[in-house]
Design a protein around this motif. Structure first.
Motif, short mmCIF file in Angstrom:
data_model
loop_
_atom_site.label_atom_id
_atom_site.label_comp_id
_atom_site.label_asym_id
_atom_site.label_seq_id
_atom_site.Cartn_x
_atom_site.Cartn_y
_atom_site.Cartn_z
N GLN A 102 46.73 33.45 -19.18
CA GLN A 102 47.56 33.27 -20.37
C GLN A 102 47.21 34.33 -21.40
O GLN A 102 46.25 35.08 -21.23
N LEU A 103 47.98 34.35 -22.48
CA LEU A 103 47.79 35.34 -23.54
C LEU A 103 47.02 34.76 -24.71
O LEU A 103 47.15 33.58 -25.04
N ASP A 104 46.22 35.61 -25.33
CA ASP A 104 45.62 35.43 -26.65
C ASP A 104 44.48 34.43 -26.79
O ASP A 104 43.53 34.72 -27.48
N HIS A 105 44.56 33.25 -26.24
CA HIS A 105 43.52 32.26 -26.53
C HIS A 105 43.05 31.59 -25.25
O HIS A 105 43.73 31.60 -24.23
N GLY A 106 41.90 30.99 -25.36
CA GLY A 106 41.31 30.31 -24.22
C GLY A 106 39.91 30.85 -23.97
O GLY A 106 39.54 31.92 -24.43
N MET A 107 39.15 30.07 -23.21
CA MET A 107 37.81 30.47 -22.87
C MET A 107 37.75 30.85 -21.40
O MET A 107 38.25 30.10 -20.56
N GLY A 108 37.21 31.99 -21.11
CA GLY A 108 37.11 32.44 -19.74
C GLY A 108 37.04 33.95 -19.67
O GLY A 108 36.73 34.62 -20.65
N ARG A 109 37.36 34.49 -18.52
CA ARG A 109 37.31 35.94 -18.30
C ARG A 109 38.49 36.60 -19.01
O ARG A 109 39.62 36.16 -18.88
N SER A 110 38.23 37.69 -19.76
CA SER A 110 39.26 38.35 -20.55
C SER A 110 39.42 39.81 -20.18
O SER A 110 38.48 40.45 -19.72
N ALA A 111 40.61 40.31 -20.42
CA ALA A 111 40.92 41.73 -20.29
C ALA A 111 41.76 42.11 -21.51
O ALA A 111 42.47 41.28 -22.07
N TYR A 112 41.67 43.37 -21.90
CA TYR A 112 42.35 43.84 -23.10
C TYR A 112 43.26 45.02 -22.76
O TYR A 112 42.91 45.85 -21.93
N LEU A 113 44.42 45.06 -23.43
CA LEU A 113 45.40 46.13 -23.24
C LEU A 113 45.87 46.64 -24.60
O LEU A 113 46.08 45.86 -25.52
N CYS A 114 46.10 47.94 -24.68
CA CYS A 114 46.75 48.53 -25.86
C CYS A 114 48.20 48.04 -25.91
O CYS A 114 48.83 47.90 -24.87
N PRO A 115 48.73 47.80 -27.08
CA PRO A 115 50.13 47.37 -27.18
C PRO A 115 51.10 48.55 -27.10
O PRO A 115 51.82 48.85 -28.04
N THR A 116 51.09 49.25 -25.97
CA THR A 116 51.98 50.39 -25.75
C THR A 116 52.69 50.25 -24.42
O THR A 116 52.20 49.57 -23.51
N HIS A 117 53.84 50.91 -24.31
CA HIS A 117 54.61 50.88 -23.06
C HIS A 117 53.83 51.49 -21.91
O HIS A 117 53.85 50.98 -20.79
N ASP A 118 53.16 52.60 -22.17
CA ASP A 118 52.43 53.30 -21.10
C ASP A 118 51.31 52.44 -20.52
O ASP A 118 51.16 52.35 -19.30
N CYS A 119 50.52 51.82 -21.37
CA CYS A 119 49.42 51.00 -20.88
C CYS A 119 49.93 49.77 -20.14
O CYS A 119 49.38 49.39 -19.10
N LEU A 120 50.98 49.16 -20.65
CA LEU A 120 51.55 47.99 -19.98
C LEU A 120 52.14 48.36 -18.63
O LEU A 120 51.92 47.67 -17.62
N ARG A 121 52.85 49.48 -18.56
CA ARG A 121 53.46 49.92 -17.31
C ARG A 121 52.39 50.23 -16.27
O ARG A 121 52.48 49.81 -15.11
N LYS A 122 51.35 50.93 -16.69
CA LYS A 122 50.28 51.29 -15.77
C LYS A 122 49.53 50.05 -15.28
O LYS A 122 49.20 49.94 -14.10
N ALA A 123 49.28 49.11 -16.18
CA ALA A 123 48.57 47.89 -15.79
C ALA A 123 49.38 47.08 -14.78
O ALA A 123 48.82 46.49 -13.85
N ARG A 124 50.69 47.06 -14.96
CA ARG A 124 51.54 46.30 -14.05
C ARG A 124 51.68 47.01 -12.70
O ARG A 124 51.56 46.39 -11.65
N HIS A 125 51.90 48.31 -12.73
CA HIS A 125 52.11 49.08 -11.51
C HIS A 125 50.87 49.10 -10.61
O HIS A 125 50.97 48.96 -9.40
N LYS A 126 49.70 49.25 -11.21
CA LYS A 126 48.47 49.35 -10.44
C LYS A 126 47.72 48.02 -10.31
O LYS A 126 46.60 47.99 -9.80
N ASN A 127 48.32 46.93 -10.80
CA ASN A 127 47.71 45.60 -10.76
C ASN A 127 46.32 45.59 -11.41
O ASN A 127 45.39 44.95 -10.92
N LEU A 128 46.18 46.30 -12.51
CA LEU A 128 44.88 46.37 -13.18
C LEU A 128 44.45 45.03 -13.75
O LEU A 128 43.27 44.67 -13.70
N LEU A 129 45.40 44.27 -14.29
CA LEU A 129 45.06 42.96 -14.84
C LEU A 129 44.60 41.99 -13.75
O LEU A 129 43.62 41.28 -13.92
N GLY A 130 45.31 41.97 -12.66
CA GLY A 130 44.94 41.08 -11.56
C GLY A 130 43.56 41.37 -11.02
O GLY A 130 42.78 40.45 -10.73
N ARG A 131 43.23 42.64 -10.90
CA ARG A 131 41.91 43.01 -10.40
C ARG A 131 40.82 42.71 -11.41
O ARG A 131 39.74 42.24 -11.05
#
Length: 84
Positions: free
Chosen positions: A33-62
């Motif tokens: 989920q986004l923004d709140h909760g306790m557990g493992r976290s990852a951070y992304l810049c609020p830009t199109h490039d970072c979001l596109r790259k994270a989705r394409h390469k499955n960076l968040l999932g990994r």
């Protein structure tokens, strides 16, 4: 890294944690989920490039070690469109 600073998963930029989006894999349910909760976290810049790259390469999932639902990426896209 100084306390309160985080690194973007995509572009590796370091900055204050309030500059980034926080994506959390909640413990113990392992839901992502986004923004709140306790557990493992990852951070992304609020830009199109970072979001596109994270989705394409499955960076968040990994980084979170969990599948990231597509509706989460849609919510982040909506946030990008809503910011001036």
């Amino acid at each position: 890294m100084a306390p309160g600073y985080r690194r973007c998963l995509s572009c590796r930029k370091v900055g204050d944690r309030r500059q980034f989006w926080r994506i959390v894999r909640v413990y113990p349910s392992r839901t992502v989920q986004l923004d709140h909760g306790m557990g493992r976290s990852a951070y992304l810049c609020p830009t199109h490039d970072c979001l596109r790259k994270a989705r394409h390469k499955n960076l968040l999932g990994r980084a979170l070690r969990a599948p990231v639902p597509s509706h989460l990426f849609e919510q982040l896209e909506a946030r990008l469109l809503a910011t001036p």
